[in-house]
Design a protein around this motif. Structure first.
Motif, mmCIF file in Angstrom:
data_model
loop_
_atom_site.group_PDB
_atom_site.id
_atom_site.type_symbol
_atom_site.label_atom_id
_atom_site.label_comp_id
_atom_site.label_asym_id
_atom_site.label_seq_id
_atom_site.Cartn_x
_atom_site.Cartn_y
_atom_site.Cartn_z
ATOM 1 N N ARG A 4 15.773 59.937 34.043
ATOM 2 C CA ARG A 4 17.202 60.060 34.317
ATOM 3 C C ARG A 4 17.504 60.993 35.484
ATOM 4 N N PHE A 5 16.530 61.794 35.880
ATOM 5 C CA PHE A 5 16.759 62.782 36.929
ATOM 6 C C PHE A 5 15.942 62.492 38.184
ATOM 7 N N THR A 6 15.457 61.267 38.311
ATOM 8 C CA THR A 6 14.606 60.909 39.439
ATOM 9 C C THR A 6 15.347 60.058 40.466
ATOM 10 N N ALA A 7 14.799 60.033 41.674
ATOM 11 C CA ALA A 7 15.381 59.203 42.736
ATOM 12 C C ALA A 7 15.375 57.719 42.380
ATOM 13 N N PRO A 8 14.271 57.161 41.844
ATOM 14 C CA PRO A 8 14.306 55.733 41.504
ATOM 15 C C PRO A 8 15.411 55.369 40.514
ATOM 16 N N PHE A 9 15.644 56.229 39.521
ATOM 17 C CA PHE A 9 16.691 55.956 38.537
ATOM 18 C C PHE A 9 18.048 55.873 39.223
ATOM 19 N N TRP A 10 18.355 56.855 40.069
ATOM 20 C CA TRP A 10 19.676 56.889 40.696
ATOM 21 C C TRP A 10 19.804 55.860 41.805
ATOM 22 N N ASP A 11 18.705 55.581 42.507
ATOM 23 C CA ASP A 11 18.764 54.513 43.504
ATOM 24 C C ASP A 11 19.100 53.178 42.835
ATOM 25 N N GLU A 12 18.494 52.935 41.686
ATOM 26 C CA GLU A 12 18.769 51.691 40.968
ATOM 27 C C GLU A 12 20.212 51.650 40.484
ATOM 28 N N ARG A 13 20.697 52.786 40.005
ATOM 29 C CA ARG A 13 22.080 52.808 39.520
ATOM 30 C C ARG A 13 23.066 52.564 40.657
ATOM 31 N N VAL A 67 19.759 63.360 45.323
ATOM 32 C CA VAL A 67 18.420 62.820 45.115
ATOM 33 C C VAL A 67 18.318 61.366 45.543
ATOM 34 N N SER A 68 19.445 60.662 45.625
ATOM 35 C CA SER A 68 19.443 59.225 45.875
ATOM 36 C C SER A 68 19.665 58.897 47.344
ATOM 37 N N ALA A 69 18.675 58.246 47.965
ATOM 38 C CA ALA A 69 18.827 57.797 49.347
ATOM 39 C C ALA A 69 19.884 56.705 49.455
ATOM 40 N N VAL A 70 20.031 55.896 48.410
ATOM 41 C CA VAL A 70 21.041 54.836 48.414
ATOM 42 C C VAL A 70 22.437 55.443 48.458
#
Length: 208
Positions: A4-13, A67-70
């Motif tokens: 829940r606190f990682t870049a992949p999680f937030w990029d996907e969201r 954290v999210s590049a997106v």
């Protein structure tokens, strides 16, 4: 690390929709920063950039980190060219050990950053250390009382906090705590019903 606190999680969201948040600045930011003289600001967990953009419109020079590049790409794409030179977007994992430059910002803004208690204190201590003499620390989050409502909130009590808890970690020899409260506001729950929720609002000023 909890995903829940990682870049992949937030990029996907963020990739799941063209916009996740409202595009408007958080109301407690507007309420608490109104009247402050613009300077340098750090917006921690800036997401799609609404707070950083609003601050830049008020004359602040802002570094927005997330954290999210997106999210950051979306924020940059939506930035008005007239204020683009007042905002720097930077991808940062606040849980990686990164810390902003100490005593460097006239305002540090953290809106709805929710981490487990085991790491929360370290993250917020790093943000507080970045506030310049005479500067302002503003932290806003979901208050634990919201767990008793139908609001869409993290259902893990360990992620929520009170402003008083955060204020207790500030050295009174270095800080004046100006606001530490659970502030009510109206919101709609997932079914569209109007309810009262509470934001934990901490505003503190570092001694000059």
């Amino acid at each position: 690390m909890d995903e829940r606190f990682t870049a992949p999680f937030w990029d996907e969201r963020y990739s799941s929709a063209t916009r996740i948040w409202s595009g408007r600045p958080n109301p407690q930011l507007v309420a608490e920063v109104d009247g402050l003289s613009p300077g340098t600001a750090l917006d921690a967990g800036c997401g799609e950039g609404a707070d950083a953009t609003w601050l830049a419109q008020q004359g602040w020079r802002v570094t927005g980190v997330d954290v999210s590049a997106v999210a950051l790409a979306r924020a940059a794409a939506h930035t008005d060219p007239e204020i683009a030179d007042r905002i720097t977007w930077q991808q940062v994992d606040l849980l990686s050990g990164w810390a902003p430059e100490q005593l460097a910002n006239d305002l540090v803004n953290s809106q709805f950053l929710h981490f487990p208690r085991a790491v929360r204190d370290q993250v917020f201590a790093g943000l507080a250390a970045s506030v310049a003499p005479g500067g302002t620390l503003l932290v806003v989050g979901h208050h634990p009382s919201d767990l008793e409502t139908t609001a869409r909130r993290p259902q893990d009590p360990d992620l929520l906090f009170t402003a008083e808890e955060l204020a207790a970690a500030l050295d009174p020899g270095q800080w004046d705590v100006l606001v530490a409260e659970a502030r009510p506001r109206l919101a709609d729950d997932p079914d569209g019903r109007e309810i009262t929720i509470h934001d934990a609002v901490l505003r503190a000023r570092r001694h000059p």
